[in-house]
Design a protein around this motif. Sequence first.
Motif, PDB file in Angstrom:
ATOM      1  N   ILE A 134      59.051  66.489 -88.164  1.00  0.00           N
ATOM      2  CA  ILE A 134      58.158  66.756 -87.044  1.00  0.00           C
ATOM      3  C   ILE A 134      56.713  66.686 -87.509  1.00  0.00           C
ATOM      4  O   ILE A 134      56.326  67.363 -88.464  1.00  0.00           O
ATOM      5  CB  ILE A 134      58.440  68.137 -86.422  1.00  0.00           C
ATOM      6  N   LEU A 135      55.939  65.856 -86.836  1.00  0.00           N
ATOM      7  CA  LEU A 135      54.497  65.777 -87.027  1.00  0.00           C
ATOM      8  C   LEU A 135      53.839  66.486 -85.850  1.00  0.00           C
ATOM      9  O   LEU A 135      54.412  66.556 -84.764  1.00  0.00           O
ATOM     10  CB  LEU A 135      54.030  64.323 -87.084  1.00  0.00           C
ATOM     11  N   VAL A 136      52.641  67.001 -86.059  1.00  0.00           N
ATOM     12  CA  VAL A 136      51.932  67.702 -84.986  1.00  0.00           C
ATOM     13  C   VAL A 136      50.532  67.142 -84.842  1.00  0.00           C
ATOM     14  O   VAL A 136      49.838  66.912 -85.844  1.00  0.00           O
ATOM     15  CB  VAL A 136      51.866  69.223 -85.253  1.00  0.00           C
ATOM     16  N   ALA A 137      50.131  66.908 -83.603  1.00  0.00           N
ATOM     17  CA  ALA A 137      48.757  66.479 -83.307  1.00  0.00           C
ATOM     18  C   ALA A 137      48.238  67.321 -82.162  1.00  0.00           C
ATOM     19  O   ALA A 137      49.008  67.778 -81.301  1.00  0.00           O
ATOM     20  CB  ALA A 137      48.716  64.992 -82.935  1.00  0.00           C
ATOM     21  N   GLY A 138      46.932  67.550 -82.153  1.00  0.00           N
ATOM     22  CA  GLY A 138      46.344  68.338 -81.081  1.00  0.00           C
ATOM     23  C   GLY A 138      44.848  68.164 -81.042  1.00  0.00           C
ATOM     24  O   GLY A 138      44.226  67.802 -82.045  1.00  0.00           O
ATOM     25  N   ASP A 139      44.269  68.416 -79.880  1.00  0.00           N
ATOM     26  CA  ASP A 139      42.826  68.291 -79.719  1.00  0.00           C
ATOM     27  C   ASP A 139      42.235  69.606 -79.251  1.00  0.00           C
ATOM     28  O   ASP A 139      42.858  70.356 -78.497  1.00  0.00           O
ATOM     29  CB  ASP A 139      42.484  67.183 -78.719  1.00  0.00           C
ATOM     30  N   SER A 140      41.015  69.890 -79.710  1.00  0.00           N
ATOM     31  CA  SER A 140      40.237  71.038 -79.254  1.00  0.00           C
ATOM     32  C   SER A 140      41.027  72.338 -79.423  1.00  0.00           C
ATOM     33  O   SER A 140      41.454  72.664 -80.537  1.00  0.00           O
ATOM     34  CB  SER A 140      39.797  70.805 -77.806  1.00  0.00           C
ATOM     35  N   ALA A 141      41.249  73.098 -78.351  1.00  0.00           N
ATOM     36  CA  ALA A 141      42.056  74.313 -78.459  1.00  0.00           C
ATOM     37  C   ALA A 141      43.472  73.999 -78.923  1.00  0.00           C
ATOM     38  O   ALA A 141      44.120  74.826 -79.578  1.00  0.00           O
ATOM     39  CB  ALA A 141      42.090  75.047 -77.124  1.00  0.00           C
ATOM     40  N   GLY A 142      43.956  72.813 -78.609  1.00  0.00           N
ATOM     41  CA  GLY A 142      45.261  72.396 -79.105  1.00  0.00           C
ATOM     42  C   GLY A 142      45.293  72.290 -80.618  1.00  0.00           C
ATOM     43  O   GLY A 142      46.336  72.513 -81.246  1.00  0.00           O
ATOM     44  N   GLY A 143      44.152  71.953 -81.224  1.00  0.00           N
ATOM     45  CA  GLY A 143      44.066  71.945 -82.679  1.00  0.00           C
ATOM     46  C   GLY A 143      44.192  73.344 -83.248  1.00  0.00           C
ATOM     47  O   GLY A 143      44.849  73.564 -84.275  1.00  0.00           O
ATOM     48  N   HIS A 144      43.572  74.306 -82.585  1.00  0.00           N
ATOM     49  CA  HIS A 144      43.697  75.705 -82.999  1.00  0.00           C
ATOM     50  C   HIS A 144      45.145  76.162 -82.903  1.00  0.00           C
ATOM     51  O   HIS A 144      45.666  76.833 -83.821  1.00  0.00           O
ATOM     52  CB  HIS A 144      42.795  76.577 -82.117  1.00  0.00           C
ATOM     53  N   LEU A 145      45.822  75.786 -81.828  1.00  0.00           N
ATOM     54  CA  LEU A 145      47.222  76.150 -81.656  1.00  0.00           C
ATOM     55  C   LEU A 145      48.106  75.484 -82.711  1.00  0.00           C
ATOM     56  O   LEU A 145      49.078  76.079 -83.177  1.00  0.00           O
ATOM     57  CB  LEU A 145      47.687  75.764 -80.251  1.00  0.00           C
ATOM     58  N   ALA A 146      47.756  74.258 -83.098  1.00  0.00           N
ATOM     59  CA  ALA A 146      48.531  73.553 -84.127  1.00  0.00           C
ATOM     60  C   ALA A 146      48.413  74.253 -85.475  1.00  0.00           C
ATOM     61  O   ALA A 146      49.407  74.408 -86.207  1.00  0.00           O
ATOM     62  CB  ALA A 146      48.053  72.111 -84.231  1.00  0.00           C
ATOM     63  N   ALA A 163      52.997  66.991 -91.250  1.00  0.00           N
ATOM     64  CA  ALA A 163      51.561  66.706 -91.325  1.00  0.00           C
ATOM     65  C   ALA A 163      50.931  67.005 -89.980  1.00  0.00           C
ATOM     66  O   ALA A 163      51.615  67.064 -88.953  1.00  0.00           O
ATOM     67  CB  ALA A 163      51.309  65.247 -91.716  1.00  0.00           C
ATOM     68  N   LEU A 164      49.600  67.182 -89.990  1.00  0.00           N
ATOM     69  CA  LEU A 164      48.851  67.495 -88.780  1.00  0.00           C
ATOM     70  C   LEU A 164      47.710  66.498 -88.606  1.00  0.00           C
ATOM     71  O   LEU A 164      47.079  66.086 -89.585  1.00  0.00           O
ATOM     72  CB  LEU A 164      48.244  68.902 -88.840  1.00  0.00           C
ATOM     73  N   ALA A 165      47.444  66.126 -87.354  1.00  0.00           N
ATOM     74  CA  ALA A 165      46.244  65.374 -86.987  1.00  0.00           C
ATOM     75  C   ALA A 165      45.515  66.181 -85.929  1.00  0.00           C
ATOM     76  O   ALA A 165      46.072  66.461 -84.859  1.00  0.00           O
ATOM     77  CB  ALA A 165      46.594  63.988 -86.456  1.00  0.00           C
ATOM     78  N   LEU A 166      44.274  66.571 -86.228  1.00  0.00           N
ATOM     79  CA  LEU A 166      43.511  67.455 -85.348  1.00  0.00           C
ATOM     80  C   LEU A 166      42.254  66.741 -84.881  1.00  0.00           C
ATOM     81  O   LEU A 166      41.427  66.325 -85.706  1.00  0.00           O
ATOM     82  CB  LEU A 166      43.145  68.742 -86.089  1.00  0.00           C
ATOM     83  N   PHE A 167      42.108  66.623 -83.579  1.00  0.00           N
ATOM     84  CA  PHE A 167      40.955  65.957 -82.983  1.00  0.00           C
ATOM     85  C   PHE A 167      39.988  67.011 -82.448  1.00  0.00           C
ATOM     86  O   PHE A 167      40.324  67.749 -81.521  1.00  0.00           O
ATOM     87  CB  PHE A 167      41.398  65.022 -81.857  1.00  0.00           C
ATOM     88  N   SER A 168      38.805  67.106 -83.047  1.00  0.00           N
ATOM     89  CA  SER A 168      37.789  68.087 -82.635  1.00  0.00           C
ATOM     90  C   SER A 168      38.380  69.485 -82.493  1.00  0.00           C
ATOM     91  O   SER A 168      38.251  70.131 -81.452  1.00  0.00           O
ATOM     92  CB  SER A 168      37.132  67.668 -81.310  1.00  0.00           C
ATOM     93  N   PRO A 169      39.043  69.993 -83.532  1.00  0.00           N
ATOM     94  CA  PRO A 169      39.745  71.272 -83.382  1.00  0.00           C
ATOM     95  C   PRO A 169      38.787  72.455 -83.263  1.00  0.00           C
ATOM     96  O   PRO A 169      37.732  72.508 -83.894  1.00  0.00           O
ATOM     97  CB  PRO A 169      40.547  71.369 -84.682  1.00  0.00           C
ATOM     98  N   LEU A 170      39.187  73.413 -82.455  1.00  0.00           N
ATOM     99  CA  LEU A 170      38.510  74.697 -82.403  1.00  0.00           C
ATOM    100  C   LEU A 170      38.962  75.514 -83.600  1.00  0.00           C
ATOM    101  O   LEU A 170      40.155  75.640 -83.869  1.00  0.00           O
ATOM    102  CB  LEU A 170      38.869  75.419 -81.100  1.00  0.00           C
ATOM    103  N   PHE A 171      38.006  76.087 -84.321  1.00  0.00           N
ATOM    104  CA  PHE A 171      38.306  76.927 -85.475  1.00  0.00           C
ATOM    105  C   PHE A 171      37.805  78.347 -85.256  1.00  0.00           C
ATOM    106  O   PHE A 171      38.518  79.317 -85.490  1.00  0.00           O
ATOM    107  CB  PHE A 171      37.673  76.318 -86.728  1.00  0.00           C
TER     108      PHE A 171
END
Length: 298
Positions: A134-146, A163-171
Amino acid sequence: MAAALTSAFVRPIANAIPANRAGIAFSRAFIASSLWLASPPLKGSRVEPGIRGEWVRGPEVTEGNAVVLYIHGSGYALCSARTHRGLTTRVSGGTGLPVFACEYRLAPRHRFPNAADDVRAAYERLLDQGYRRILVAGDSAGGHLAVDLAAQLIRERREPPAALALFSPLFDVTFSLAAQRERMSPDPMISAAAAARLVGLYTVDADLASERLRFAFDDIEGFPPTIIQAGGLEMLAADAIELARALRRTGAHCELDVVPGQMHVFQALTRFIPEAGPAMERACRFLTGNLPAIVRAA
């Protein structure tokens, strides 16, 4: 040009919308319409309903024992799997893998940790369905959740995503980092104060120092390989940089890709931003390059 137009027309609207029921309803419709215009699904893709989400398959993508779990963003209060088909179809097409775009309960009706719990449930369902890679990708708040998903699995000594791919993640959910960056250059889309009000609908009454909201990683070893992408013009570039630093301090392999002149989740704006496609290709190569060749026993 896209950033200048966004700053002139979108930012004033985003900053003026109140964080109440009427404002949220307007924001959801506004963003859905904007993404429909700027981020059409990849031609030839297929979308099918799933349990609390939808299955997305790019052109010629077939089944296997590997999958991408995609977690959409927009402040825990806006958007859905449907609005993000421009991104999810391209993640599927770029990786050659099916994507499950999960739905999670949205603020203000649902608060922390409801969204995170729903993401965890989606991950567990994929395991139950036989997916072991399983790979995980997420953007913005989705990056925080990932990031929260991976960290919680590691703390429980469970197998995290490959592995993770994070697009403009919220930290930083307090938006202190974003506010500091904003003082140097305003974000074309929204102010730090307005974004903080939106996210605050989800985190209200929560302890912002919680390890699930404020990532310190002091007890984390073996975090998955991660690629982080952000636009050079956005305020969350500060979050991307600090998240990369924090992950590297744990010993994790983390690639940081801050693209000059770009906005928040620019990968979605395929109709207007030429850099969107190459950035997505880099992210997809990273994901598949870290996909285990051999499935571990369940």
